[in-house]
Design a protein around this motif. Structure first.
Motif, PDB file in Angstrom:
ATOM      1  N   GLY A 264       0.764  -1.223  -0.207  1.00 39.68           N
ATOM      2  CA  GLY A 264       0.033  -0.130  -0.111  1.00 39.68           C
ATOM      3  C   GLY A 264       0.815   1.291  -0.023  1.00 39.68           C
ATOM      4  N   GLU A 265       0.334   2.442   0.066  1.00 38.36           N
ATOM      5  CA  GLU A 265       0.995   3.792  -0.069  1.00 38.36           C
ATOM      6  C   GLU A 265       0.524   4.454   1.252  1.00 38.36           C
ATOM      7  OE1 GLU A 265       1.224   6.059  -3.770  1.00 38.36           O
ATOM      8  OE2 GLU A 265      -0.356   4.709  -4.440  1.00 38.36           O
ATOM      9  N   ARG A 266       1.472   5.210   1.809  1.00 39.66           N
ATOM     10  CA  ARG A 266       1.130   5.996   2.874  1.00 39.66           C
ATOM     11  C   ARG A 266       0.689   5.252   4.048  1.00 39.66           C
ATOM     12  NH1 ARG A 266      -0.543   8.615  -1.501  1.00 39.66           N
ATOM     13  NH2 ARG A 266      -2.748   8.458  -1.122  1.00 39.66           N
ATOM     14  N   GLY A 267       1.172   4.059   4.517  1.00 42.35           N
ATOM     15  CA  GLY A 267       0.722   3.378   5.506  1.00 42.35           C
ATOM     16  C   GLY A 267      -0.359   2.358   5.165  1.00 42.35           C
ATOM     17  N   GLY A 268      -0.996   2.340   3.825  1.00 40.83           N
ATOM     18  CA  GLY A 268      -2.039   1.729   3.749  1.00 40.83           C
ATOM     19  C   GLY A 268      -1.698   0.154   3.585  1.00 40.83           C
TER      20      GLY A 268
END
Length: 393
Positions: A264-268
């Motif tokens: 994921g992105e940015r902690g996703g």
């Protein structure tokens, strides 16, 4: 984020700059903090992720001269939660509860403001396009799902197997640490305010959301796009993963492995991995649901007189089945617990079909014995009943 939260937050303190800081000082402070607390550099750190969101939110306001002026004016008006009316409002200085001010105006304090009607929240509801919800928080993005295929032998499918899978997917760009900006300092998209989505009306009071056309759903915009990922923050990555295929899987079955897809992105969270399994045929065994099947040839004497027959099993020692006298060709018997593994860990059965084997050449004593048997059973016609039924029909 509500207007109340917006007024009460000190964005200058979040960035660690004075209230008279220049645009250059604000930008410099934001870049330094963004590098330090970026989720890709602090994987699994929830506090760092929350800090990064606060930093991005503060920069979105203070980095925009118009928004900064509106923010400063609102802070000056409300101070630290107090409202100071002019002489015409009864004189003196007194405080109102911000919950009343920004609520529906039903409380006593809301009525005392005089002329605001539905509450001061209505006046500032559109401030910075926040409207009391959403805010400029950059939202985490879930990783993409990955589809792949694997081919197993018949035995591997029945017993389960761990297989290596080489997969290609989108992962954070190593050149820019997944930010999309070569300097590592993307800014919050002003169009979607960091959500990655924009609303569109569909009539009837309903609205639908689409990916933001400006940031392509990322919530961030790179002012200096990374040359490697073209500002997307994602780059193609190949990896080999050891995947456990459960026992009892069937041909063309699709298995879902949660969290084994693209990061994921940015902690996703990561996406899921979907594996379509193909199973090679076996030269001896077949399958019917949770049962295995096998065809076993027997002699005429074994079928007619009865006897014991050894039957192979998949991956285990043979089992012995007893044929009753007069076993017909094509009869199916059952060896319990010798089949495929079920979901509950138990096993199906092995279905054994008897096939009477007829020799091509019969010579010597075997031929003499068969001739004698034919003479002894000459009065028996196995087709008599067939003709009677056909005639009666």
């Amino acid at each position: 984020m509500s207007t109340k939260d917006f007024i009460e937050k000190d964005y200058y303190k979040v960035l660690g700059v004075p209230k008279d800081a220049t645009e250059a000082e604000i930008k410099k402070a934001y870049r330094k903090l963004a590098r330090e607390f970026h989720p890709d550099a602090n994987k699994g750190n929830a506090k760092a992720e929350e800090r990064f969101k606060e930093i991005s939110e503060a920069n979105d306001v203070l980095g925009d001269p118009k928004k900064r002026k509106e923010y400063d004016d609102a802070r000056a008006l409300f101070g630290n939660g107090g409202f100071r009316p002019g002489p015409g409002a009864g004189g003196g200085s007194f405080n109102f509860d911000l919950g009343d001010l920004f609520g529906g105006g039903g409380g006593q304090g809301g009525q005392g403001s005089g002329g605001f009607g539905g509450g001061i929240g209505d006046v500032f509801g559109g401030l910075f396009n926040r409207g009391g919800a959403g805010g400029t928080r950059v939202q985490p993005r879930r990783g993409q799902d990955i589809d792949t295929e694997v081919t197993l032998s018949f035995t591997e499918a029945i017993e389960g197997a761990t297989v290596p899978l080489r997969m290609s997917s989108q992962a954070p760009c190593k050149a820019c640490s997944g930010t999309g900006d070569k300097n590592g300092t993307p800014r919050v998209c002003p169009t979607c305010v960091g959500t990655g989505q924009v609303a569109r009306g569909s009539g009837g009071g309903f609205s639908l959301t689409d990916p933001c056309p400006d940031c392509k759903g990322r919530g961030l915009i790179a002012e200096h796009p990374c040359m490697e990922c073209k500002g997307s923050g994602r780059a193609k990555s190949s990896r080999t993963m050891q995947v456990r295929i459960p026992a009892g899987v069937t041909d063309n079955q699709r298995i879902r492995l949660r969290g084994k897809g693209a990061p994921g992105e940015r902690g996703g969270p990561a996406g899921d991995l979907y594996v379509t399994v193909h199973v090679d045929a076996h030269p001896v065994f077949g399958r019917k649901d949770d049962n295995l099947t096998v065809t076993v040839p027997v002699t005429f004497a074994e079928a007619a007189l009865g006897g014991e027959v050894r039957v192979p099993t998949l991956g285990g020692p043979p089992v012995t089945l007893r044929l009753p006298p007069g076993t017909p060709n094509g009869r199916t018997m059952r060896a319990r617990g010798k089949g495929a593994v079920r979901k509950d860990g138990t096993r199906g059965d092995l279905l054994v079909t008897v096939e009477v084997s007829v020799p091509k050449d019969v010579t010597g004593k075997a031929r003499e014995a068969l001739e004698a048997y034919r003479e002894a059973t000459a009065d028996e016609d196995p087709r008599a009943e067939l003709f009677q039924v056909a005639k009666g029909a």
